[in-house]
Design an enzyme around this catalytic site. Structure first.
Site, mmCIF file in Angstrom:
data_model
loop_
_atom_site.group_PDB
_atom_site.id
_atom_site.type_symbol
_atom_site.label_atom_id
_atom_site.label_comp_id
_atom_site.label_asym_id
_atom_site.label_seq_id
_atom_site.Cartn_x
_atom_site.Cartn_y
_atom_site.Cartn_z
ATOM 1 N N HIS A 73 -23.723 2.414 -21.165
ATOM 2 C CA HIS A 73 -23.491 2.692 -22.590
ATOM 3 C C HIS A 73 -23.352 1.507 -23.550
ATOM 4 O O HIS A 73 -22.929 0.198 -23.320
ATOM 5 C CB HIS A 73 -21.860 3.311 -22.619
ATOM 6 C CG HIS A 73 -21.779 4.277 -21.690
ATOM 7 N ND1 HIS A 73 -21.184 4.369 -20.451
ATOM 8 C CD2 HIS A 73 -22.383 5.877 -21.654
ATOM 9 C CE1 HIS A 73 -21.304 5.412 -19.706
ATOM 10 N NE2 HIS A 73 -21.985 6.328 -20.431
ATOM 11 N N HIS A 75 -20.743 0.344 -26.115
ATOM 12 C CA HIS A 75 -19.315 0.563 -26.466
ATOM 13 C C HIS A 75 -18.969 0.033 -27.965
ATOM 14 O O HIS A 75 -19.847 -0.939 -28.498
ATOM 15 C CB HIS A 75 -18.466 -0.243 -25.537
ATOM 16 C CG HIS A 75 -18.443 0.598 -24.311
ATOM 17 N ND1 HIS A 75 -17.270 1.106 -23.789
ATOM 18 C CD2 HIS A 75 -19.222 0.965 -23.296
ATOM 19 C CE1 HIS A 75 -17.476 1.552 -22.582
ATOM 20 N NE2 HIS A 75 -18.590 1.771 -22.610
ATOM 21 N N HIS A 91 -16.914 4.308 -26.165
ATOM 22 C CA HIS A 91 -18.207 4.322 -26.340
ATOM 23 C C HIS A 91 -18.494 4.260 -27.965
ATOM 24 O O HIS A 91 -17.639 4.912 -28.665
ATOM 25 C CB HIS A 91 -18.952 5.770 -25.991
ATOM 26 C CG HIS A 91 -18.815 5.590 -24.559
ATOM 27 N ND1 HIS A 91 -19.342 7.075 -23.919
ATOM 28 C CD2 HIS A 91 -18.410 4.900 -23.314
ATOM 29 C CE1 HIS A 91 -19.215 6.795 -22.476
ATOM 30 N NE2 HIS A 91 -18.602 5.600 -22.188
ATOM 31 N N HIS A 99 -19.225 13.264 -25.869
ATOM 32 C CA HIS A 99 -20.174 12.652 -25.100
ATOM 33 C C HIS A 99 -21.182 13.323 -24.342
ATOM 34 O O HIS A 99 -20.893 14.814 -24.114
ATOM 35 C CB HIS A 99 -19.294 12.198 -24.052
ATOM 36 C CG HIS A 99 -19.927 11.478 -22.582
ATOM 37 N ND1 HIS A 99 -20.508 9.999 -23.129
ATOM 38 C CD2 HIS A 99 -20.100 11.646 -21.423
ATOM 39 C CE1 HIS A 99 -21.320 9.940 -21.734
ATOM 40 N NE2 HIS A 99 -20.967 10.735 -20.890
ATOM 41 N N HIS A 108 -22.920 10.927 -27.696
ATOM 42 C CA HIS A 108 -22.335 9.582 -28.582
ATOM 43 C C HIS A 108 -23.667 8.653 -28.858
ATOM 44 O O HIS A 108 -24.735 8.869 -27.964
ATOM 45 C CB HIS A 108 -21.496 8.726 -27.785
ATOM 46 C CG HIS A 108 -20.259 9.318 -27.379
ATOM 47 N ND1 HIS A 108 -19.448 8.967 -26.142
ATOM 48 C CD2 HIS A 108 -19.416 10.123 -28.032
ATOM 49 C CE1 HIS A 108 -18.441 9.599 -26.239
ATOM 50 N NE2 HIS A 108 -18.366 10.428 -27.154
ATOM 51 N N ASP A 111 -24.390 6.604 -25.699
ATOM 52 C CA ASP A 111 -24.782 7.198 -24.507
ATOM 53 C C ASP A 111 -26.248 6.693 -24.204
ATOM 54 O O ASP A 111 -27.161 7.105 -24.965
ATOM 55 C CB ASP A 111 -24.492 8.662 -24.649
ATOM 56 C CG ASP A 111 -23.170 9.170 -24.705
ATOM 57 O OD1 ASP A 111 -22.308 8.204 -24.284
ATOM 58 O OD2 ASP A 111 -22.786 10.174 -25.012
ATOM 59 N N HIS A 149 -21.618 0.615 -15.602
ATOM 60 C CA HIS A 149 -20.424 1.334 -14.932
ATOM 61 C C HIS A 149 -20.518 1.048 -13.350
ATOM 62 O O HIS A 149 -21.561 0.962 -13.092
ATOM 63 C CB HIS A 149 -19.945 2.466 -15.495
ATOM 64 C CG HIS A 149 -19.491 2.481 -16.989
ATOM 65 N ND1 HIS A 149 -18.255 2.409 -17.106
ATOM 66 C CD2 HIS A 149 -20.027 2.606 -18.089
ATOM 67 C CE1 HIS A 149 -17.705 2.430 -18.320
ATOM 68 N NE2 HIS A 149 -19.055 2.602 -19.128
ATOM 69 N N ARG A 166 -15.752 -0.654 -15.187
ATOM 70 C CA ARG A 166 -16.789 -1.620 -15.962
ATOM 71 C C ARG A 166 -17.135 -2.671 -14.919
ATOM 72 O O ARG A 166 -16.327 -3.366 -14.884
ATOM 73 C CB ARG A 166 -16.163 -1.974 -17.300
ATOM 74 C CG ARG A 166 -15.749 -0.750 -18.135
ATOM 75 C CD ARG A 166 -15.028 -0.704 -19.290
ATOM 76 N NE ARG A 166 -14.701 0.261 -20.058
ATOM 77 C CZ ARG A 166 -14.379 0.425 -21.348
ATOM 78 N NH1 ARG A 166 -14.472 -0.825 -21.879
ATOM 79 N NH2 ARG A 166 -14.070 1.505 -21.766
#
Length: 175
Positions: A73, A75, A91, A99, A108, A111, A149, A166
């Site tokens: 993602h 962020h 995000h 999401h 998002h 995403d 992630h 993360r």
């Protein structure tokens, strides 16, 4: 005299078209995030963003992953100072959407598709994003964070996709 007016008009229109085409946009056409491992992880890589018509092409190469799928993602904050990457915030979501899968309308802006690592722990991805700009500001990705992630994104759980810890963080910078 009419013989000379048409070529003169044609030449002038070419000059004007050349002037218009010669305007330089102030927005960068390329950006990059160098991914560094969060504490206790070995994930690293590079994510590049380039303008591709009205979309942004994302090219990622990430190493040090466990085989399989990993949430990926953009962020909100370009801050990777926290040992676990949480300083990058949530995000990137300037439109306030839920999401979701980036292939569907509701998601998002940050995403992105899953990273899929092979047996050697390397993932390569090329994807295209809508609704973001290679710029600063509300819809811009410059100065935002990129997070890899530990787990797959389920594209359902709000607001994170249940993607787990993360493992790497990088800041998007203009190039």
């Amino acid at each position: 005299m009419q013989k000379f007016i048409f070529p003169l008009m044609l030449g002038a229109s070419g000059l004007l078209a050349g002037c218009h085409g010669g305007l330089v946009s102030s927005a960068p056409l390329r950006a990059e995030a160098v991914l560094n491992a969060t504490q206790g992880n070995t994930v690293s890589g590079v994510v590049s963003f380039t303008q591709a018509g009205d979309k942004i092409r994302v090219v990622a190469e990430v190493q040090g992953l466990s085989p399989g799928m990993h949430g990926f993602h953009i962020h909100d904050k370009g801050d990777c100072s926290a040992p676990d990457g949480t300083s990058a915030g949530g995000h990137f979501n300037p439109a306030g959407r839920s999401h979701g899968n980036p292939d569907h309308a509701e998601h998002h802006a940050g995403d992105m598709p899953q990273l899929v690592a092979g047996a050697n722990g390397t993932a390569r991805l090329t994807a295209y994003l809508d609704g973001v700009l290679i710029a600063e500001g509300a819809s811009g990705i410059i100065g935002r964070g990129v997070i890899v992630h530990a787990a797959p994104d389920d594209f359902k759980t709000q607001p994170t996709g249940n993607s787990g810890a993360r493992q790497a963080c990088g800041v998007v910078l203009a190039r």
